[in-house]
Write a protein that holds these residues in place. Structure first.
Motif, PDB file in Angstrom:
ATOM      1  N   TYR A  71    -150.051-100.945  79.002  1.00 50.01           N
ATOM      2  CA  TYR A  71    -150.300-102.364  78.775  1.00 50.01           C
ATOM      3  C   TYR A  71    -151.767-102.612  78.418  1.00 50.01           C
ATOM      4  CZ  TYR A  71    -151.865-106.992  80.047  1.00 50.01           C
ATOM      5  OH  TYR A  71    -152.509-108.193  80.036  1.00 50.01           O
ATOM      6  N   LEU A  74    -152.612-101.493  74.948  1.00 52.41           N
ATOM      7  CA  LEU A  74    -152.116-102.384  73.906  1.00 52.41           C
ATOM      8  C   LEU A  74    -152.970-103.645  73.832  1.00 52.41           C
ATOM      9  CD1 LEU A  74    -148.275-101.972  74.371  1.00 52.41           C
ATOM     10  CD2 LEU A  74    -149.677-101.172  72.471  1.00 52.41           C
ATOM     11  N   LEU A  81    -152.488-100.448  66.275  1.00 49.89           N
ATOM     12  CA  LEU A  81    -152.074 -99.228  66.962  1.00 49.89           C
ATOM     13  C   LEU A  81    -153.189 -98.757  67.888  1.00 49.89           C
ATOM     14  CD1 LEU A  81    -150.368 -96.647  64.592  1.00 49.89           C
ATOM     15  CD2 LEU A  81    -149.397 -97.870  66.524  1.00 49.89           C
ATOM     16  N   ALA A  92    -146.256 -96.129  63.380  1.00 49.22           N
ATOM     17  CA  ALA A  92    -145.767 -97.353  64.020  1.00 49.22           C
ATOM     18  C   ALA A  92    -145.666 -97.121  65.527  1.00 49.22           C
ATOM     19  CB  ALA A  92    -144.395 -97.731  63.461  1.00 49.22           C
ATOM     20  N   LEU A  93    -145.827 -98.202  66.270  1.00 50.91           N
ATOM     21  CA  LEU A  93    -145.773 -98.099  67.723  1.00 50.91           C
ATOM     22  C   LEU A  93    -144.391 -97.578  68.151  1.00 50.91           C
ATOM     23  CD1 LEU A  93    -147.731 -98.864  70.025  1.00 50.91           C
ATOM     24  CD2 LEU A  93    -146.430-100.978  70.267  1.00 50.91           C
ATOM     25  N   ALA A  95    -140.955 -97.086  70.043  1.00 51.33           N
ATOM     26  CA  ALA A  95    -140.161 -98.183  70.602  1.00 51.33           C
ATOM     27  C   ALA A  95    -140.384 -98.368  72.101  1.00 51.33           C
ATOM     28  CB  ALA A  95    -138.681 -97.931  70.315  1.00 51.33           C
ATOM     29  N   TRP A  97    -142.947 -98.045  73.761  1.00 60.79           N
ATOM     30  CA  TRP A  97    -144.232 -98.659  74.077  1.00 60.79           C
ATOM     31  C   TRP A  97    -144.141-100.183  74.000  1.00 60.79           C
ATOM     32  CZ3 TRP A  97    -149.664 -97.559  74.682  1.00 60.79           C
ATOM     33  CH2 TRP A  97    -149.928 -96.222  75.021  1.00 60.79           C
ATOM     34  N   VAL A  98    -143.234-100.679  73.157  1.00 59.45           N
ATOM     35  CA  VAL A  98    -143.227-102.103  72.835  1.00 59.45           C
ATOM     36  C   VAL A  98    -143.142-103.007  74.075  1.00 59.45           C
ATOM     37  CG1 VAL A  98    -142.014-103.914  71.572  1.00 59.45           C
ATOM     38  CG2 VAL A  98    -142.386-101.674  70.509  1.00 59.45           C
ATOM     39  N   PRO A  99    -142.170-102.781  74.982  1.00 61.45           N
ATOM     40  CA  PRO A  99    -142.095-103.731  76.108  1.00 61.45           C
ATOM     41  C   PRO A  99    -143.330-103.724  76.996  1.00 61.45           C
ATOM     42  CG  PRO A  99    -140.540-101.913  76.381  1.00 61.45           C
ATOM     43  CD  PRO A  99    -141.073-101.809  74.995  1.00 61.45           C
ATOM     44  N   SER A 101    -146.205-104.260  76.250  1.00 62.75           N
ATOM     45  CA  SER A 101    -147.220-105.250  75.915  1.00 62.75           C
ATOM     46  C   SER A 101    -147.114-106.462  76.839  1.00 62.75           C
ATOM     47  CB  SER A 101    -147.079-105.676  74.450  1.00 62.75           C
ATOM     48  OG  SER A 101    -145.757-106.103  74.236  1.00 62.75           O
ATOM     49  N   ASN A 102    -146.036-106.523  77.602  1.00 63.04           N
ATOM     50  CA  ASN A 102    -145.883-107.592  78.586  1.00 63.04           C
ATOM     51  C   ASN A 102    -146.395-107.104  79.947  1.00 63.04           C
ATOM     52  OD1 ASN A 102    -144.906-109.212  80.645  1.00 63.04           O
ATOM     53  ND2 ASN A 102    -143.102-109.819  79.474  1.00 63.04           N
ATOM     54  N   TRP A 156    -147.779 -89.709  71.861  1.00 63.12           N
ATOM     55  CA  TRP A 156    -147.234 -90.801  72.676  1.00 63.12           C
ATOM     56  C   TRP A 156    -148.085 -91.115  73.897  1.00 63.12           C
ATOM     57  CZ3 TRP A 156    -141.339 -89.228  72.966  1.00 63.12           C
ATOM     58  CH2 TRP A 156    -140.762 -89.434  71.694  1.00 63.12           C
TER      59      TRP A 156
END
Lengths: 354, 414, 300
Positions: A71, A74, A81, A92-93, A95, A97-99, A101-102, A156
């Motif tokens: 987190y 990000l 990136l 690309a980030l 997948a 990793w995406v959540p 960011s919250n 990663w």
């Protein structure tokens, strides 16, 4: 009863007021040590109370730290990136990793992911009645697996460098002394809450079953309990505590790398509990603080040969203080009281040895 | 008495609290003590600098010599009258091969000791761990080891080579002199992976072919399988970015498998004179390494440097690239401080650009833009006495380019 | 074809190296149930002993005899390892037989100290050992080169195994040792001096670590931290093979060696390491007692 509670309150208030009497550098150190103390609490629960020696808690600590670090990374990357991905050739980030960011997801995951992995591993090994030394060594194998994976998947995880160079947390600058003080106080509060939780647990019916599992697992089984579920529960709880400590660690130290989940840190975690007193929750906290203070002190004073002193400390504790510093105080007090009451010498027959 | 009973006894609490208070007061007391020291030092005629390398743990193998070189440079400068009339007082700390420890000690040196500069680090991970500490506290780190580039912190001076001062020219040299088919081996961490990514792009652009790329975990000691892969691919060149101990195992086992320097050229970027002694000269003779400095480099400064180093630490000690870079870092800092007329970090940084110094490895210049140094690139062949024979050099110092911006093939790498 | 032979050989060779490292642990951990985290440092001691012997030979012995230093180094490494083990048993381990997990922590302290002592004596950088000339080059079979050094280690570990087997099975002292490990109180009441047996067994196990260190000098680095590279693998092999079973340790080492080599050939060294350790963890879930273990109906 009241005096006891008062003692604890005083202890935690003294810690809480740390910013008043510690310099910025010492405060940062103490904050780090208190994160370790949370890990030690978890170790105390599974080792001192339940008799499971895990030499793999570095993994749970690391997983928790990585979740929060993702987190932070990000947030520092500010929509782009993360730097290490760029020079690892990732376009690309990923997948997963995406959540992260919250922040709520990340911090939640830092507790749940360690707990989940511990539950799976614990369920398998405890159900197959693998215990004692075997479990300890298997937990080391788990460390090797995770560390090797985290190092190898550099694109990663950031590889050996780990994740570092964060800027802000929830918009607050991590470099600001005020934010660091706030984080320190939060650590003290979380440590206190974890302590209260652990104390309540060990005092409850569940806690008594856990101690019974340690002293005679098969008898517990014959009495109709299922030791596996108790063990899985306490093992996951202690992993979640380690993950929580990891989160606080990464916020204050600003760095997590695979080396911190390795075998050496994992063994050191157990040593904190051993030095403080594995059967005592407050002992675990003291142990983490004392061992790490000693490490800092020795390595500042004797940078060339400090590891000899540290090694000696461990040997002395195991040989002469089998129940740690708190255990030694206890038996010393007991002896004195018995001597007072009976006018004779005390025997140490009832000292607890696992 | 049960455990729980014991736990709740009154004495425990008292004991616990007294212990805690003790620990805390110990902390505070040592603080007060040290702060007094600090105050005393300020008024005297010394200036403090930090020396932060791993003196224990796995990295001690390499880093202890850097500390020695830095302490020697400090002593020489002090004997010559110090910097700005002040004697340099080194504060040595142990990074213990552990990255958070590096961050912790860096913080200690900056906040508690208030040092004017820190000389330290070896691994990229330790530098990355220290970087935010130096940036947040506006400290000054002098990092003396060749590394993978892609970095340029305003608070770090890089006196080792970046990739275009070691790897890029050595690959060109290999392509021109040794062969077109490359096999890349490295330890599984950031430097080899980043370096190999650059090498692959360069091979493509300059007409080389890649026949294999393998990584082994740090501390790996069995190279039987990797060597049979090499045998199957029959490369002309092995480009070696293995780290530390793994080199020993790799070269020993390569020789046993019947592969000599005549069959395939191995060029390494992590093997200096000291590592050669740990591997054994009989095994390495005829292989190559790329550096900016060799103990045999022929300059008057180097003659003095080698003699002084041996005099200080024993005749059996050898110098090497990173040792030289550590040594010169102290001189460069001192020169920058003299030029700035102050030890203030911003002033020193401002003054550092363009500073020249005749280092043992030849003239170096600080590049004010990226805070790296111009250095001469050299390729050497390992001789039976454990020393290098220089077979090629770049002729003049090469401008540092950590992001490889001047190489068209490197576009899209960062 | 050559690749297949080489890989098969590499697997056996890696297995033999792992076995040599684990053999000492098979006694101290497998038979005596002591977790000695300083085992790796006994390996280091063996390696440094070899270095010292080599230095002594190159200074004090005619050059013609230099190549025989290794013959002297092997037994001497055993003796140094055994001596260290004996001292450790007498001063620490014997107080901790009833606390196996505590012996783990105490010996961890010992390992920290031994590493630092080695650094203080020999310096932080690695030292080099020149392998004797008679171990240079290798045997060529169908295009595959089998290095003499690896063949030598296979022979050495075979000799160690056979000697150990004969000792444990055919001599009175060895039988006493097995009796003590099987049933300590029974053996003790039948007049076996368990103290003496414990000290001997621990010394033998540690001595084997010394031999392993001596053998490893021809293949790998010699420095203060080499023990840490091998220690976890060695413990895994002993529990994989089955506590208390020497033959199990042999199978454990060979299967880890073969699996590791095959996995490394198809993927890479890092993934191979992951695969091997996951395989061991998974296998122990199905057979917690290991490959071979003494059958018992007892509950704990």
């Amino acid at each position: 009863m009241d005096k006891k509670k008062l003692g604890y309150w005083l202890f935690f208030i003294a810690l809480f007021l740390g910013p008043l009497y510690l310099t910025e550098f010492r405060l940062a150190l103490m904050g780090k040590f208190l994160c370790f103390a949370i890990v030690a609490l978890g170790i105390c629960l599974i080792w001192g109370y339940t008799g499971i020696l895990s030499l793999g808690h570095g993994v749970y600590f690391g997983l928790g730290a990585y979740c929060t670090a993702m987190y932070l990374k990000l947030e520092a990357a500010n929509g782009q990136l993360p730097d290490f991905m760029e020079w690892s050739g990732v376009s690309a980030l990923p997948a997963f990793w995406v959540p992260f960011s919250n922040p709520i997801f990340a911090i939640g995951a830092s507790l749940l992911i360690p707990a989940l992995i511990a539950a799976i591993l614990g369920f398998l090994t405890f159900k197959n009645r693998i215990k004692g030394v075997y479990f300890s060594l298997i937990s080391q194998a788990v460390v090797v697996v995770f560390v090797t994976l985290f190092v190898a998947k550099q694109d990663w995880t950031g590889g050996t460098n780990g994740l570092t160079n964060f800027t802000t947390f929830l918009g607050f600058s991590l470099a600001s002394p005020l934010v660091q003080i706030a984080l320190y106080m939060m650590t003290v509060i979380i440590l206190g809450a974890s302590f209260a939780l652990a104390a309540a647990l060990t005092n409850s019916r569940v806690g008594r079953v856990l101690s019974a599992v340690r002293d005679g697992e098969n008898r517990v089984r014959f009495l109709g309990f299922n030791p596996t579920s108790y063990k899985v529960f306490v093992y996951s709880l202690s992993a979640a505590l380690a993950g929580l400590a990891g989160t606080l660690f990464v916020l204050q130290v600003g760095l997590i790398s695979p080396a911190m989940m390795g075998i050496i840190p994992s063994i050191e975690m157990v040593l904190w509990a051993a030095v403080g007193g594995r059967h005592s929750l407050i002992g675990a906290i003291l142990g983490a603080v004392i061992v790490n203070s000693a490490k800092s002190f020795f390595s500042e004073a004797y940078p060339d040969i400090w590891s000899i002193f540290l090694g000696l400390l461990f040997i002395i504790v195991v040989m002469f203080l089998p129940n740690g510093i708190v255990g030694a105080f206890e038996s010393w007090n007991e002896k004195r009281e018995k001597a007072k009451r009976k006018g004779g010498t005390a025997d140490a027959a009832d000292s607890v040895v696992s | 008495m049960t455990v729980l009973g014991k736990f709740w006894s009154k004495q425990t609490i008292i004991a616990a609290i007294s212990a805690a208070t003790l620990a805390l007061s110990g902390c505070a007391a040592s603080n007060a003590l040290n702060e007094e020291d600090g105050a005393a030092a300020d008024s005297s005629d010394t200036v403090k600098v930090g020396v932060l390398h791993s003196l224990s743990g796995t990295m001690a193998i390499s880093e202890v010599s850097l500390r020695d070189a830095e302490l020697m440079a400090i002593e020489e400068i002090n004997e010559a009258g110090g910097v700005l009339g002040k004697q340099i007082e080194p504060i040595v700390e142990d990074g213990a091969s552990d990255w958070p420890t590096f961050a912790e000690k860096a913080k200690k040196l900056l906040q508690k000791d208030e040092v004017a500069a820190v000389f330290g680090g070896w691994t990229s991970a330790s530098r990355k761990a220290m970087l935010p500490v130096f940036e947040q506290n506006n400290g000054l780190l002098w990092y003396p080891v060749q590394y993978e580039g892609m970095e340029s912190s305003p608070n770090i001076f890089y006196t080792g080579a970046t990739t275009n001062q070691q790897i890029v020219p050595s690959v060109t040299w290999l392509l021109e002199n040794k062969g077109k088919s490359f096999f890349l081996i490295g330890s599984d961490y950031v430097f080899p992976r980043t370096a190999n990514k650059e090498i692959k792009a360069q091979l493509e652009a300059e007409g080389g072919t890649l026949v294999g790329e393998e990584y082994t975990p740090l501390g790996h000691t069995d190279y039987g399988t990797l060597i049979s892969k090499i045998k199957a691919e029959k490369p002309e060149v092995i480009y070696n970015t293995l780290n530390g101990d793994s080199n020993v195992a790799f070269f020993k086992q390569l020789k046993d498998a019947g592969i000599t320097a005549d069959d395939v050229t191995v060029l390494s970027v992590s093997i200096a004179e000291e590592e050669i002694r740990g591997i054994g000269t009989d095994i390495l003779t005829g292989h190559y390494a790329a550096w900016n400095y060799f103990q045999t480099t022929d300059t008057p400064e180097n003659e003095k440097f080698v003699a002084a180093y041996k005099e200080a630490y024993g005749d059996d000690r050898v110098t090497g690239d990173s040792i030289e870079a550590a040594y010169m870092a102290v001189y460069l800092w001192a020169a920058a401080a003299e030029k700035a007329g102050s030890f203030d970090v911003d002033a020193v940084k401002e003054a550092a650009g363009g500073i020249e110094f005749n280092a043992p490895g030849g003239k170096v210049t600080i590049d004010g833009d990226n805070q790296h140094t111009y250095k001469t690139v050299r390729v050497g062949e390992i001789q039976a006495d454990g020393q290098f024979k220089e077979v090629w050099n770049s002729g003049e110092p090469v401008k540092p380019d950590p992001y490889l911006e001047t190489y068209p093939w490197a576009e899209g790498l960062n | 074809m050559a690749v297949v032979i080489t890989q098969l050989f590499n697997g056996i060779s890696l297995g033999s190296i792992l076995l040599l490292i684990a053999l000492g642990l098979a006694i101290t951990f497998g038979l005596m149930n002591v977790i000695n985290m300083a085992h790796g440092e006994f390996i280091m001691a063996g390696a440094y002993t070899t270095y010292v012997v080599q230095q002594a030979f190159s200074h004090y012995v005619p050059a013609a005899l230099f190549n025989y230093y290794y013959i002297v180094a092997i037994p001497l490494s055993f003796l140094i390892g055994a001596l260290l083990g004996f001292v450790l048993e007498k001063t620490l381990i014997r107080f901790l037989y009833h606390r196996p997990l505590d012996s783990l922590l105490a010996t961890w302290g010992v390992s920290l100290i031994l590493q630092q002592v080695a650094r203080s004596i020999f310096g932080a950088p690695n030292v080099a050992v020149t392998a004797p000339a008679w171990l240079d080059s290798g045997l060529t079979i169908a295009g595959a080169v089998l290095p003499y050094k690896r063949l030598f280690i296979i022979a050495l570990v075979t000799i160690c195994m056979v000697t150990l087997y004969l000792y444990l099975d055919k001599t009175a002292a060895g039988r006493k040792m097995r009796a003590v490990t099987m049933n300590r109180s029974m053996a003790s009441s039948l007049g076996v001096s368990t103290k003496k047996v414990d000290a001997t067994a621990f010394a033998i196990g540690s001595g084997l670590a010394g031999i392993a260190g001596c053998a490893l000098t021809v293949l790998g680095p010699i420095g203060s931290t080499i023990g840490t590279y091998y220690i976890v693998d060695a413990f895994m092999i002993v529990i994989l093979g089955g506590i208390g079973s020497l033959i199990g340790t042999v199978f454990g080492a060979l299967s880890v060696g073969m699996l590791g080599t095959v996995a490394e050939f198809w993927s890479g060294a890092s993934m191979a390491k992951v695969i091997v350790f996951v395989a061991i963890i998974a296998f122990l879930q199905f057979k917690p007692a290991g490959l071979l273990s003494a059958r018992t109906r007892s509950l704990e």
